[in-house]
Enzyme design. Structure first.
Site, mmCIF file in Angstrom:
data_model
loop_
_atom_site.group_PDB
_atom_site.id
_atom_site.type_symbol
_atom_site.label_atom_id
_atom_site.label_comp_id
_atom_site.label_asym_id
_atom_site.label_seq_id
_atom_site.Cartn_x
_atom_site.Cartn_y
_atom_site.Cartn_z
ATOM 1 N N THR A 1 8.031 4.294 -1.928
ATOM 2 C CA THR A 1 7.654 5.684 -2.162
ATOM 3 C C THR A 1 6.466 6.035 -1.291
ATOM 4 O OG1 THR A 1 7.205 7.345 -3.876
ATOM 5 C CG2 THR A 1 6.013 5.256 -4.050
ATOM 6 N N CYS A 2 6.275 7.306 -1.027
ATOM 7 C CA CYS A 2 5.147 7.746 -0.209
ATOM 8 C C CYS A 2 3.827 7.552 -0.958
ATOM 9 C CB CYS A 2 5.299 9.214 0.169
ATOM 10 S SG CYS A 2 6.650 9.542 1.314
#
Length: 256
Positions: A233-234
């Site tokens: 995930t970012c």
């Protein structure tokens, strides 16, 4: 009369400023309302998918390796791009997994193919359910309402890391326990999403680097013939554009 002109000008500017503030406030309220409604709708849509999936689990799963398991039959009627399910206890992560022909389609679409800020949890297009995978990769946004892959960062807490080492990972054909062995911040400069390996040694070298980067050490053994599950995930800790938070786990077939 001349002395009153500055007051008139001040009043004019004051009215203009007030109108600008009202317009900005109204637009901001509109945008926030839209985001809030989008978050709400996304949660409702995912709740529907969870109900369908759970109802299917109550039925006996297919034993034939080539048969789609019961919990996915109705979901696949909605969208044949649904290939699996992921769940992590004590988090909101309890979602269908999508897969398209690229890694962009489900960035902004839900499992019904509707436009959505939250997008979907989706598998890397280079992975295949019916072929051997050394690194099976799932992506998801880090939404501010703590949905999608936002709560992956719970693995930064040592107690959570130790007590939630098993991730439930189901595909159309098999059930797996994914045993967590690494969690860390990184950037895209590190090729943790590598899927093709020329040698077993090359794969083992990547696994060793994943372990070395982990915020906590584990005694989980990952061998050259194993498959790992990567959740990505970012994250803005290391870089506002290329920053990522990643969790890796070793897949253990629950059907065997």
């Amino acid at each position: 009369m001349e002395r009153k002109k500055p007051n008139k000008i001040k009043k004019l500017f004051s009215r203009i400023f007030t109108m600008i503030c009202i317009v900005v406030f109204s637009y901001s309220l509109y945008e926030l309302s839209g985001i809030g409604l989008d978050y709400y709708y996304n949660r409702q849509v995912l709740a529907e998918a969870q109900e369908i999936y759970n109802n299917g689990i109550e039925q006996k799963s297919a034993s034939d390796d080539q048969s789609v398991r019961k919990q996915f039959l109705e979901l696949q009627e909605i969208n044949e791009d649904i290939i699996g399910w992921i769940q992590i206890n004590d988090t909101k992560i309890n979602y269908p997994i999508l897969q398209a022909e690229n890694n962009t389609y489900y960035l902004d679409r839900n499992y019904k193919r509707e436009q959505s800020r939250a997008g979907s949890i989706f598998a890397d297009y280079r992975n295949y359910l019916t072929e051997e995978n050394k690194n099976f990769i799932l992506y998801g946004h880090r939404m501010k309402d703590e949905t999608m892959f936002n709560q992956l960062t719970k693995y930064l807490d040592e107690d959570f890391f130790d007590t939630h080492s098993t991730i439930h990972f189901d595909t159309l054909y098999h059930s797996y326990d994914a045993i967590v062995f690494s969690a860390y911040y990184t950037t895209t400069d590190f090729d943790y999403i590598q899927t093709d390996f020329d040698t077993e040694e090359e794969f083992q070298s990547l696994v060793d680097e994943m372990k070395n980067r982990s915020v906590y050490a584990t005694d989980v053994s990952v061998q050259e013939d194993d498959t790992i599950l990567t959740l990505s995930t970012c994250d803005y800790t290391l870089d506002p554009d290329e920053g990522r938070f990643v969790v890796h786990a070793k897949l253990v077939d629950r059907d065997k």
